[in-house]
Design a protein around this motif. Structure first.
Motif, PDB file in Angstrom:
ATOM      1  N   UNK A  34       0.814  -1.305   0.094  1.00 59.08           N
ATOM      2  CA  UNK A  34      -0.195   0.149   0.067  1.00 59.08           C
ATOM      3  C   UNK A  34       0.807   1.270  -0.075  1.00 59.08           C
ATOM      4  N   UNK A  35       2.050   1.176   0.794  1.00 54.88           N
ATOM      5  CA  UNK A  35       2.860   2.388   0.739  1.00 54.88           C
ATOM      6  C   UNK A  35       3.460   2.744  -0.236  1.00 54.88           C
ATOM      7  N   UNK A  36       3.975   1.636  -1.063  1.00 56.48           N
ATOM      8  CA  UNK A  36       4.752   1.618  -2.342  1.00 56.48           C
ATOM      9  C   UNK A  36       3.714   2.193  -3.432  1.00 56.48           C
ATOM     10  N   UNK A  37       2.444   1.634  -3.350  1.00 56.52           N
ATOM     11  CA  UNK A  37       1.459   2.289  -4.342  1.00 56.52           C
ATOM     12  C   UNK A  37       0.974   3.729  -3.977  1.00 56.52           C
ATOM     13  N   UNK A  38       1.183   4.260  -2.723  1.00 54.67           N
ATOM     14  CA  UNK A  38       0.881   5.679  -2.395  1.00 54.67           C
ATOM     15  C   UNK A  38       1.822   6.469  -3.024  1.00 54.67           C
ATOM     16  N   UNK A  39       3.213   5.995  -2.737  1.00 51.44           N
ATOM     17  CA  UNK A  39       4.536   6.658  -3.261  1.00 51.44           C
ATOM     18  C   UNK A  39       4.341   6.698  -4.679  1.00 51.44           C
ATOM     19  N   UNK A  40       4.188   5.744  -5.543  1.00 49.37           N
ATOM     20  CA  UNK A  40       3.989   5.826  -6.873  1.00 49.37           C
ATOM     21  C   UNK A  40       2.979   6.746  -7.515  1.00 49.37           C
ATOM     22  N   UNK A  41       1.846   6.368  -6.834  1.00 49.51           N
ATOM     23  CA  UNK A  41       0.707   7.373  -7.360  1.00 49.51           C
ATOM     24  C   UNK A  41       1.327   9.130  -7.072  1.00 49.51           C
ATOM     25  N   UNK A  42       1.844   9.349  -6.063  1.00 48.34           N
ATOM     26  CA  UNK A  42       2.206  10.836  -5.850  1.00 48.34           C
ATOM     27  C   UNK A  42       3.297  11.173  -6.622  1.00 48.34           C
ATOM     28  N   UNK A  43       4.261  10.151  -7.148  1.00 46.58           N
ATOM     29  CA  UNK A  43       5.322  10.375  -8.014  1.00 46.58           C
ATOM     30  C   UNK A  43       4.712  10.376  -9.457  1.00 46.58           C
ATOM     31  N   UNK A  44       3.557  10.056  -9.734  1.00 51.47           N
ATOM     32  CA  UNK A  44       3.013  10.386 -10.901  1.00 51.47           C
ATOM     33  C   UNK A  44       2.462  11.685 -11.035  1.00 51.47           C
ATOM     34  N   UNK A  45       2.201  12.163 -10.028  1.00 51.08           N
ATOM     35  CA  UNK A  45       1.284  13.547  -9.972  1.00 51.08           C
ATOM     36  C   UNK A  45       2.374  14.449  -9.810  1.00 51.08           C
ATOM     37  N   UNK A  49      12.745  11.962  -7.661  1.00 53.20           N
ATOM     38  CA  UNK A  49      13.637  10.883  -7.642  1.00 53.20           C
ATOM     39  C   UNK A  49      14.076  10.290  -6.445  1.00 53.20           C
ATOM     40  N   UNK A  50      13.831   8.788  -6.276  1.00 51.84           N
ATOM     41  CA  UNK A  50      14.279   8.371  -4.769  1.00 51.84           C
ATOM     42  C   UNK A  50      15.610   7.830  -5.123  1.00 51.84           C
ATOM     43  N   UNK A  51      16.449   8.666  -4.268  1.00 52.60           N
ATOM     44  CA  UNK A  51      17.839   8.164  -4.222  1.00 52.60           C
ATOM     45  C   UNK A  51      18.213   7.038  -3.455  1.00 52.60           C
ATOM     46  N   UNK A  52      17.563   7.182  -2.149  1.00 47.58           N
ATOM     47  CA  UNK A  52      17.711   6.067  -1.144  1.00 47.58           C
ATOM     48  C   UNK A  52      16.367   5.936  -0.452  1.00 47.58           C
ATOM     49  N   UNK A  77       4.674  14.735   0.626  1.00 48.18           N
ATOM     50  CA  UNK A  77       4.723  14.037   1.943  1.00 48.18           C
ATOM     51  C   UNK A  77       3.104  14.221   2.448  1.00 48.18           C
ATOM     52  N   UNK A  78       2.518  15.210   2.255  1.00 51.57           N
ATOM     53  CA  UNK A  78       1.186  15.363   2.883  1.00 51.57           C
ATOM     54  C   UNK A  78       0.238  14.424   1.977  1.00 51.57           C
ATOM     55  N   UNK A  79       0.385  14.162   0.783  1.00 49.53           N
ATOM     56  CA  UNK A  79      -0.477  13.137  -0.066  1.00 49.53           C
ATOM     57  C   UNK A  79      -0.023  11.913   0.273  1.00 49.53           C
ATOM     58  N   UNK A  80       1.185  11.588   0.370  1.00 47.72           N
ATOM     59  CA  UNK A  80       1.654  10.240   0.376  1.00 47.72           C
ATOM     60  C   UNK A  80       0.845   9.794   2.030  1.00 47.72           C
ATOM     61  N   UNK A  81       1.243  10.654   3.150  1.00 51.34           N
ATOM     62  CA  UNK A  81       0.531  10.386   4.281  1.00 51.34           C
ATOM     63  C   UNK A  81      -1.092  10.187   4.226  1.00 51.34           C
ATOM     64  N   UNK A  82      -1.679  11.037   3.476  1.00 54.27           N
ATOM     65  CA  UNK A  82      -3.071  11.114   3.138  1.00 54.27           C
ATOM     66  C   UNK A  82      -3.635   9.679   2.468  1.00 54.27           C
TER      67      UNK A  82
END
Length: 175
Positions: A34-45, A49-52, A77-82
């Motif tokens: 779920x966390x990975x999907x949320x991060x990917x969704x925010x990265x799309x919008x 770049x995820x360095x580490x 961060x607000x969107x990922x947490x939400x």
């Protein structure tokens, strides 16, 4: 309300520590997909770049590089947490303040941010991110922790699979 000072440099790299409110929970690894999907969704919008990155049961550390001209990590961060909060059932205990504000009780409101200032600062923080599971006793070896970009670094030939970090050179970041 306190006025938190954040350093905002467009296109910069930033180190973050983001934690759950209840530090004895393991929601982040229990719901890693779920966390990975949320991060990917925010990265799309809002690309970055995820360095580490390392995800531990109750907190995570990461380094992001934002696109040129963009310093808005706070919205990301607000969107990922939400999104993560909305994806999980509401089972947490809520304080009266959070109830009044109709907030979830999953995340600490604030997070730690550090603007990366040099190549050596970047390298020290990448090491800190990757060594964290060992530091917290979640793994004996860095390579044993599955929720880390360490494996990407090994796959790209940047780090040896038996890398253990220069523990004396790691920065200290508030939890």
């Amino acid at each position: 309300m306190p006025n938190y000072r954040r350093n905002r440099v467009p296109g910069a790299s930033y180190f973050f520590t983001v934690a759950l409110l209840e530090r004895r929970k393991s929601l982040l690894v229990d719901h890693i997909d779920v966390l990975r999907q949320c991060v990917q969704q925010v990265r799309t919008q809002r690309p970055f770049y995820i360095d580490a990155w390392v995800v531990l049961p109750d907190h995570m550390h990461c380094i992001w590089t934002l696109p040129g001209g963009d310093a808005d990590y706070a919205t990301r961060w607000r969107l990922i947490k939400l999104l993560f909060s909305k994806a999980l059932p509401a089972t947490e205990t809520l304080s009266s303040t959070r109830q009044r504000r109709s907030e979830r009780g999953l995340w600490q409101r604030r997070y730690w941010e550090h603007t990366i200032r040099s190549d050596s600062d970047f390298a020290r923080h990448v090491d800190y991110v990757h060594f964290n599971p060992v530091r917290h006793g979640h793994a004996t070896w860095v390579k044993d922790w599955p929720y880390s970009t360490f494996h990407r670094f090994v796959g790209n030939g940047v780090l040896d699979p038996d890398w253990a970090g220069d523990v004396g050179n790691l920065p200290t970041a508030p939890e």
